[in-house]
Design a protein around this motif. Sequence first.
Motif, PDB file in Angstrom:
ATOM      1  N   VAL A  74     -10.704   2.044  17.605  1.00 47.48           N
ATOM      2  CA  VAL A  74      -9.878   3.274  17.239  1.00 47.48           C
ATOM      3  C   VAL A  74      -8.529   3.102  16.846  1.00 47.48           C
ATOM      4  O   VAL A  74      -8.018   3.668  15.726  1.00 47.48           O
ATOM      5  CB  VAL A  74      -9.735   4.066  18.495  1.00 47.48           C
ATOM      6  N   ALA A  75      -7.576   2.175  17.473  1.00 47.45           N
ATOM      7  CA  ALA A  75      -6.332   2.149  17.145  1.00 47.45           C
ATOM      8  C   ALA A  75      -5.925   1.164  16.023  1.00 47.45           C
ATOM      9  O   ALA A  75      -5.074   1.216  15.084  1.00 47.45           O
ATOM     10  CB  ALA A  75      -5.475   1.760  18.297  1.00 47.45           C
ATOM     11  N   GLY A  76      -6.751   0.149  15.752  1.00 46.56           N
ATOM     12  CA  GLY A  76      -6.369  -0.887  15.036  1.00 46.56           C
ATOM     13  C   GLY A  76      -7.323  -0.937  13.547  1.00 46.56           C
ATOM     14  O   GLY A  76      -6.788  -0.399  12.423  1.00 46.56           O
ATOM     15  N   LEU A  77      -8.673  -1.155  13.489  1.00 47.17           N
ATOM     16  CA  LEU A  77      -9.402  -1.301  12.315  1.00 47.17           C
ATOM     17  C   LEU A  77      -9.392   0.301  11.659  1.00 47.17           C
ATOM     18  O   LEU A  77      -9.202   0.282  10.560  1.00 47.17           O
ATOM     19  CB  LEU A  77     -10.832  -1.663  12.817  1.00 47.17           C
ATOM     20  N   ARG A  78      -9.978   0.949  12.443  1.00 44.36           N
ATOM     21  CA  ARG A  78     -10.167   2.497  11.876  1.00 44.36           C
ATOM     22  C   ARG A  78      -8.709   3.342  12.069  1.00 44.36           C
ATOM     23  O   ARG A  78      -8.382   3.954  10.968  1.00 44.36           O
ATOM     24  CB  ARG A  78     -11.306   3.256  12.751  1.00 44.36           C
TER      25      ARG A  78
ATOM     26  N   PHE B 130      -5.476   1.186   4.967  1.00 44.65           N
ATOM     27  CA  PHE B 130      -4.521   0.318   4.277  1.00 44.65           C
ATOM     28  C   PHE B 130      -5.323  -0.729   3.247  1.00 44.65           C
ATOM     29  O   PHE B 130      -4.841  -0.729   2.101  1.00 44.65           O
ATOM     30  CB  PHE B 130      -3.761  -0.636   5.482  1.00 44.65           C
ATOM     31  N   VAL B 131      -6.254  -1.390   3.822  1.00 45.10           N
ATOM     32  CA  VAL B 131      -7.165  -2.484   2.844  1.00 45.10           C
ATOM     33  C   VAL B 131      -7.799  -1.532   1.601  1.00 45.10           C
ATOM     34  O   VAL B 131      -7.792  -2.258   0.538  1.00 45.10           O
ATOM     35  CB  VAL B 131      -8.132  -3.057   3.776  1.00 45.10           C
ATOM     36  N   GLU B 132      -8.374  -0.343   1.910  1.00 51.49           N
ATOM     37  CA  GLU B 132      -8.955   0.508   0.960  1.00 51.49           C
ATOM     38  C   GLU B 132      -7.961   0.823  -0.193  1.00 51.49           C
ATOM     39  O   GLU B 132      -8.638   0.772  -1.290  1.00 51.49           O
ATOM     40  CB  GLU B 132      -9.525   1.696   1.559  1.00 51.49           C
TER      41      GLU B 132
ATOM     42  N   ALA C 154       1.097  -1.223   0.040  1.00 48.89           N
ATOM     43  CA  ALA C 154       0.033  -0.031  -0.236  1.00 48.89           C
ATOM     44  C   ALA C 154       0.772   1.225   0.056  1.00 48.89           C
ATOM     45  O   ALA C 154       0.389   2.315  -0.157  1.00 48.89           O
ATOM     46  CB  ALA C 154      -0.956  -0.101   1.114  1.00 48.89           C
ATOM     47  N   ALA C 155       2.109   1.136  -0.022  1.00 48.86           N
ATOM     48  CA  ALA C 155       2.819   2.186   0.242  1.00 48.86           C
ATOM     49  C   ALA C 155       4.216   1.934  -0.710  1.00 48.86           C
ATOM     50  O   ALA C 155       5.497   1.769  -0.124  1.00 48.86           O
ATOM     51  CB  ALA C 155       3.412   2.557   1.362  1.00 48.86           C
ATOM     52  N   PRO C 156       4.247   1.914  -1.889  1.00 49.76           N
ATOM     53  CA  PRO C 156       5.231   1.623  -3.054  1.00 49.76           C
ATOM     54  C   PRO C 156       6.345   2.491  -2.950  1.00 49.76           C
ATOM     55  O   PRO C 156       7.439   2.207  -3.430  1.00 49.76           O
ATOM     56  CB  PRO C 156       4.274   1.396  -4.355  1.00 49.76           C
ATOM     57  N   LEU C 157       6.155   3.641  -2.655  1.00 51.40           N
ATOM     58  CA  LEU C 157       7.412   4.508  -2.633  1.00 51.40           C
ATOM     59  C   LEU C 157       7.916   4.615  -1.224  1.00 51.40           C
ATOM     60  O   LEU C 157       8.806   5.583  -1.284  1.00 51.40           O
ATOM     61  CB  LEU C 157       6.648   6.210  -2.913  1.00 51.40           C
ATOM     62  N   ALA C 158       7.451   3.993  -0.296  1.00 52.40           N
ATOM     63  CA  ALA C 158       7.989   4.163   0.862  1.00 52.40           C
ATOM     64  C   ALA C 158       9.583   3.711   1.064  1.00 52.40           C
ATOM     65  O   ALA C 158       9.914   2.814   0.138  1.00 52.40           O
ATOM     66  CB  ALA C 158       7.458   3.136   2.225  1.00 52.40           C
ATOM     67  N   GLY C 159      10.450   4.306   1.688  1.00 53.06           N
ATOM     68  CA  GLY C 159      11.856   4.179   1.416  1.00 53.06           C
ATOM     69  C   GLY C 159      12.674   4.550   0.545  1.00 53.06           C
ATOM     70  O   GLY C 159      13.797   4.265   0.351  1.00 53.06           O
ATOM     71  N   ARG C 160      12.057   5.474  -0.290  1.00 52.35           N
ATOM     72  CA  ARG C 160      12.601   6.058  -1.486  1.00 52.35           C
ATOM     73  C   ARG C 160      12.528   7.461  -1.371  1.00 52.35           C
ATOM     74  O   ARG C 160      11.695   8.171  -0.963  1.00 52.35           O
ATOM     75  CB  ARG C 160      11.849   5.542  -2.927  1.00 52.35           C
ATOM     76  N   SER C 161      13.568   8.305  -2.123  1.00 56.30           N
ATOM     77  CA  SER C 161      13.458   9.650  -2.364  1.00 56.30           C
ATOM     78  C   SER C 161      13.795  10.022  -3.806  1.00 56.30           C
ATOM     79  O   SER C 161      14.447   9.110  -4.554  1.00 56.30           O
ATOM     80  CB  SER C 161      14.500  10.298  -1.423  1.00 56.30           C
ATOM     81  N   PHE C 162      13.769  11.042  -4.268  1.00 55.20           N
ATOM     82  CA  PHE C 162      13.757  11.585  -5.628  1.00 55.20           C
ATOM     83  C   PHE C 162      14.572  12.905  -5.953  1.00 55.20           C
ATOM     84  O   PHE C 162      14.063  13.760  -5.085  1.00 55.20           O
ATOM     85  CB  PHE C 162      12.295  11.601  -6.092  1.00 55.20           C
ATOM     86  N   ALA C 163      15.349  12.872  -6.881  1.00 56.72           N
ATOM     87  CA  ALA C 163      16.005  13.872  -7.108  1.00 56.72           C
ATOM     88  C   ALA C 163      15.109  15.117  -7.507  1.00 56.72           C
ATOM     89  O   ALA C 163      15.820  16.260  -7.692  1.00 56.72           O
ATOM     90  CB  ALA C 163      17.437  13.652  -7.971  1.00 56.72           C
TER      91      ALA C 163
END
Length: 667
Positions: free
Chosen positions: A467-471, A477-479, A401-410
């Motif tokens: 509150v903390a998990g499902l919502r 994440f799942v949406e 769900a976060a394909p750009l995580a851990g990346r930075s761009f010039a």
Amino acid sequence: MALTQSIRTALIGAGPRGTSVLERLLANWAPAAPGATLQIDVIDPYPAGPGHVWRPEQSRLYLMNTQSFYPTVVPQDPGLAPPLAGGTFEQWRQRQRQDPHAALSGAEREELAALEATGFPSRALYGRYLRHTLEELVAAAPEGVTVTFHRTSATAVRPVTGEDDAGSGFDVELADGTTLRVGSVVLALGHLESRLNPEQRGLQAAAGELGLTYLPPAVPADVDWSAIPAVQPVLVRGMGLNFFDVMGQLTEGRGGTFLPADDGAGLTYLPSGREPFIIAASRRGTPYRAKATLSGYYPASVSLRYLTEEAVGRFAAAGVVPAFDHDLWPLLHRDAVWAYYSTLARSQPDAVGPGPERFLALLEEALHPHAHSTAKWEDAATEVIEAHVDPACRLDLLGLAAPLAGRSFASRAELDAAVTDYLLDDARRSALGEDDPVKMTIGALHHGRAVLKSVVADGGITDESWVAGLRGWFEAFVEGLASGPPALRAEQLAALVRAGVVSFVGPDPKFGVDRKAGVFTAASPWVGGPGETPGSATGIAPAETPARVEASVLVEALAPANRVGVNASPLLEQLLADGLVRPRLTMTAEGIPQQSTGLDVVPHPYRPVAANGAVTEGIYVLGLQLSAAQWGTAIAAEARQAQGPVYRSGQRTLRDADEIARDILGG
């Protein structure tokens, strides 16, 4: 059921859920004595059946998020009274292709001619189905039933309080000055306007001061898209489903054309010259993943092994209210892991070490719920996976769900290229359908979502995990994985980027207003400006000088907030102010009360809890305002398929409507 009295009820909201209540009232009406009558007052300023969201006259570029075989407003549950008329959307689609209704327009007939069961209909066509279904229901109304439609808004519902009339029902006040006295009221309000949050109010105020254009969250069909000038940049915040509505209106809606690419892969875009330059932003930096190409709503090759109806039923049998992160997610997590690696072993056996069968047997043992403690099963599964699976082919579940995580761009050009690669790869995976491990992982989450809906509605989960998990994390994440658009939209967006019509801001964007320059601004800490190369030696540090984008137009590609506490509905505000309803409070893990999104209700049927804690008898709640008691209330009722699983959550809205109808009728 034997009825001997005269009954009058008001349905406030005439969209799909109001239509379902009307259908259930007609289906359950069975007076035993002569002279018994049922008066149904249907109140909505929008056309009955389609309601606000599904109006048939809206642009055909607005697509449904489900395929033709999916939705229905008429139940198929053999335990309920059979419907007097109507059917599923798919049944209606087939009937209209064979014998078109005289009221169908040329555009509707053209769409129907090309639409198959697995295609994605326009919202306008679904609205036509809803309208026809309502007309069929009214025409089939039994003797003694009168249905009156009021094309106006309800502004107040007040209990009758006179000495002779106390306890005899409600006065429903309408915007046209009419007052209806009824015995009961159904709140099927659907999507409501909402007040803006502080940041949005600040942006709106700045727009007014500086002569900028700010379009707040709205139903897309309500927006005047012609207010956005051609060629000039426009910032679009949000890349969920509403983003693709914005994209369509500002490209195809302005005369642009998508064509097959010369190499036969993907699409190209031929601009009309009237498009703005769209600069899109979201927290992830990428749109929702596209839906896989499947013959059914759930992938046939995936079935739940751990988060089953039987497994979650054991919590209720033991008198346990489950916690999402502790009790439910570990089961669904196992299902997602199994779906990925079983598909990988089947479709790409070379990616799995010697003997896919041996690998799957070892993985199955590691995933077995009783083989390890809850804290250790992941370690056991990881050990098996690392010993057998090519590192390039291993699952990073949360990373999907976060394909750009851990990346930075010039630069933003580098970012745009990365997002285009992601879109094309995602569309390719969608085309593979049941042979793609990633899409089948998402398929397992999709199955699991149906089970979780029943868990929430039937017995609930702990407030803290709600509150903390499902919502708190799982919903978003799942949406982002399972609620995406058709794969065609991913291909179209990639084509728009290549044509220079769309660009992106990057993950974690910050929005603001430059009052000196008189523009809206946005920047991502992970995307550098001209001459700036972000990142440390690891390549994941924020940019020292983020690339800033500017525009005189900012569009919020979001639906109005579905929160009863910030609604802008005169009716709901009156009900809250008079104490007939109240929002539900949930407790955080720290013991702090937090206002939830929906009304406080008691089942069954769902009736609101008043401010003093008493149940407000005679008022019923259905649909979006149940979001504190149910999960996924915006999704339509699911028509039953000839093959595949039948989840109890699929037609829950229709069973809720049936419970309301039978209670109103005295059954």
